[in-house]
Design an enzyme around this catalytic site. Sequence first.
Site, mmCIF file in Angstrom:
data_model
loop_
_atom_site.group_PDB
_atom_site.id
_atom_site.type_symbol
_atom_site.label_atom_id
_atom_site.label_comp_id
_atom_site.label_asym_id
_atom_site.label_seq_id
_atom_site.Cartn_x
_atom_site.Cartn_y
_atom_site.Cartn_z
ATOM 1 N N ASP A 187 45.982 38.867 27.672
ATOM 2 C CA ASP A 187 44.822 39.445 26.449
ATOM 3 C C ASP A 187 44.427 40.606 26.897
ATOM 4 O O ASP A 187 44.958 41.419 27.868
ATOM 5 C CB ASP A 187 43.959 38.125 26.444
ATOM 6 C CG ASP A 187 43.115 38.191 24.941
ATOM 7 O OD1 ASP A 187 43.706 39.198 24.098
ATOM 8 O OD2 ASP A 187 42.384 37.430 24.819
ATOM 9 N N GLU A 236 40.666 41.856 25.765
ATOM 10 C CA GLU A 236 39.425 42.047 26.124
ATOM 11 C C GLU A 236 38.818 41.923 27.538
ATOM 12 O O GLU A 236 37.883 42.562 27.980
ATOM 13 C CB GLU A 236 38.560 40.839 25.249
ATOM 14 C CG GLU A 236 38.642 41.197 23.559
ATOM 15 C CD GLU A 236 39.897 40.711 23.248
ATOM 16 O OE1 GLU A 236 39.659 40.753 21.873
ATOM 17 O OE2 GLU A 236 40.430 39.927 23.875
ATOM 18 N N GLU A 242 39.392 29.658 23.332
ATOM 19 C CA GLU A 242 40.834 29.882 23.229
ATOM 20 C C GLU A 242 41.537 29.568 24.598
ATOM 21 O O GLU A 242 42.669 29.087 24.746
ATOM 22 C CB GLU A 242 41.381 31.267 22.841
ATOM 23 C CG GLU A 242 40.778 32.489 23.512
ATOM 24 C CD GLU A 242 40.934 33.662 22.647
ATOM 25 O OE1 GLU A 242 41.882 34.616 23.313
ATOM 26 O OE2 GLU A 242 40.449 33.717 21.822
ATOM 27 N N HIS A 278 34.466 35.816 22.213
ATOM 28 C CA HIS A 278 34.948 34.941 20.772
ATOM 29 C C HIS A 278 36.029 34.108 21.056
ATOM 30 O O HIS A 278 36.339 33.828 22.292
ATOM 31 C CB HIS A 278 35.586 36.344 19.875
ATOM 32 C CG HIS A 278 36.906 36.720 20.289
ATOM 33 N ND1 HIS A 278 37.231 37.718 21.417
ATOM 34 C CD2 HIS A 278 38.222 36.582 20.020
ATOM 35 C CE1 HIS A 278 38.248 38.038 21.537
ATOM 36 N NE2 HIS A 278 38.929 37.427 20.510
ATOM 37 N N HIS A 286 47.346 39.744 22.819
ATOM 38 C CA HIS A 286 46.401 40.105 21.897
ATOM 39 C C HIS A 286 46.477 40.676 20.344
ATOM 40 O O HIS A 286 47.430 41.398 20.574
ATOM 41 C CB HIS A 286 45.598 41.482 22.775
ATOM 42 C CG HIS A 286 44.547 41.933 22.169
ATOM 43 N ND1 HIS A 286 43.386 41.534 22.087
ATOM 44 C CD2 HIS A 286 44.555 43.392 21.455
ATOM 45 C CE1 HIS A 286 42.577 42.359 21.316
ATOM 46 N NE2 HIS A 286 43.287 43.195 21.034
ATOM 47 N N HIS A 314 38.877 36.405 28.185
ATOM 48 C CA HIS A 314 37.479 36.463 27.811
ATOM 49 C C HIS A 314 36.560 35.283 27.734
ATOM 50 O O HIS A 314 37.524 34.136 27.531
ATOM 51 C CB HIS A 314 37.127 37.523 26.608
ATOM 52 C CG HIS A 314 37.897 36.824 25.396
ATOM 53 N ND1 HIS A 314 37.537 35.725 24.770
ATOM 54 C CD2 HIS A 314 39.265 37.418 24.975
ATOM 55 C CE1 HIS A 314 38.490 35.707 23.706
ATOM 56 N NE2 HIS A 314 39.483 36.581 23.968
#
Length: 276
Positions: free
Chosen positions: A10, A12, A135, A117, A62, A106
């Site tokens: 990902d 972030e 997630e 998020h 991502h 994240h």
Amino acid sequence: MKMKMYISVDMEGITGLPDASFVDWRKHNYERARKIMTDEANYVIQAAFDEGAEEVLVNDSHSKMNNLLIDEIHPDALLITGEVKPFSMMQGLNDSYSGVFFVGYHARAGQRGVMSHSMIHAIRNFYLNDHCIGEMGMNAYLAGYFGVPVLFVAGDDQAAAEAEKLIPHVTTAVVKETISRSSVKSLTPKKAGLLLKEKVKLALDNRKLVSPLIPPENPELTIEFNNSGQAEWANLMPGTLWIPGTTKVRFQAKDMKEAYQAMLVMTELAMQTTFS
């Protein structure tokens, strides 16, 4: 049996990235961030090979999922890039893999952490049965469905804390510390690379301590949205139930694979609502 490692990357949680100007392809810092992300993935890939992995599959996880620079990725790795992918951030994983690494991850929605998020900004919470997860949790449980443990998680300090609570004995690498949701105290990329290599070695040395995160049988997936419009759209998926008086939409799945794909469909539908 040969050691095969699966890496979901990902953005972030990548070293030094503090805000959306680095992770949105339309923003001015994005191209810089792609380079940092690719270099970070390469540190982890090389460390996996150094510790005996014979095959490494990397899944760009991502946004549009085409962020990693294939001409700069480790030449011996395999790369999954682009969308649409039936299993999104976990595309390509199966029971032949020895372990999973999450890189650039994240914290979940509503929690402290850099750019925290859960999949999309329309989501407040995911629940598997009554277990509230983000997630990372959805991805870890899908890995567990295949009998594959999540051995390693790299990201900010809050992602690491979430991982340690979720997955007993997981190894974490904190490449940046949260100041606010859009500011960080970060290692430099080269210093982070040294940490990542050290932690990957530790993760593989300790891999027998980590068990797959086994999902419930016939899991009940509930998604809590930020507003009723998002719930209305998600409820268009056959088999869903909109819980009266809430923004929660429920789906009874036959297994974790079906729950995961239901999550993808419901979140894609919810994005049709443009108002927050």
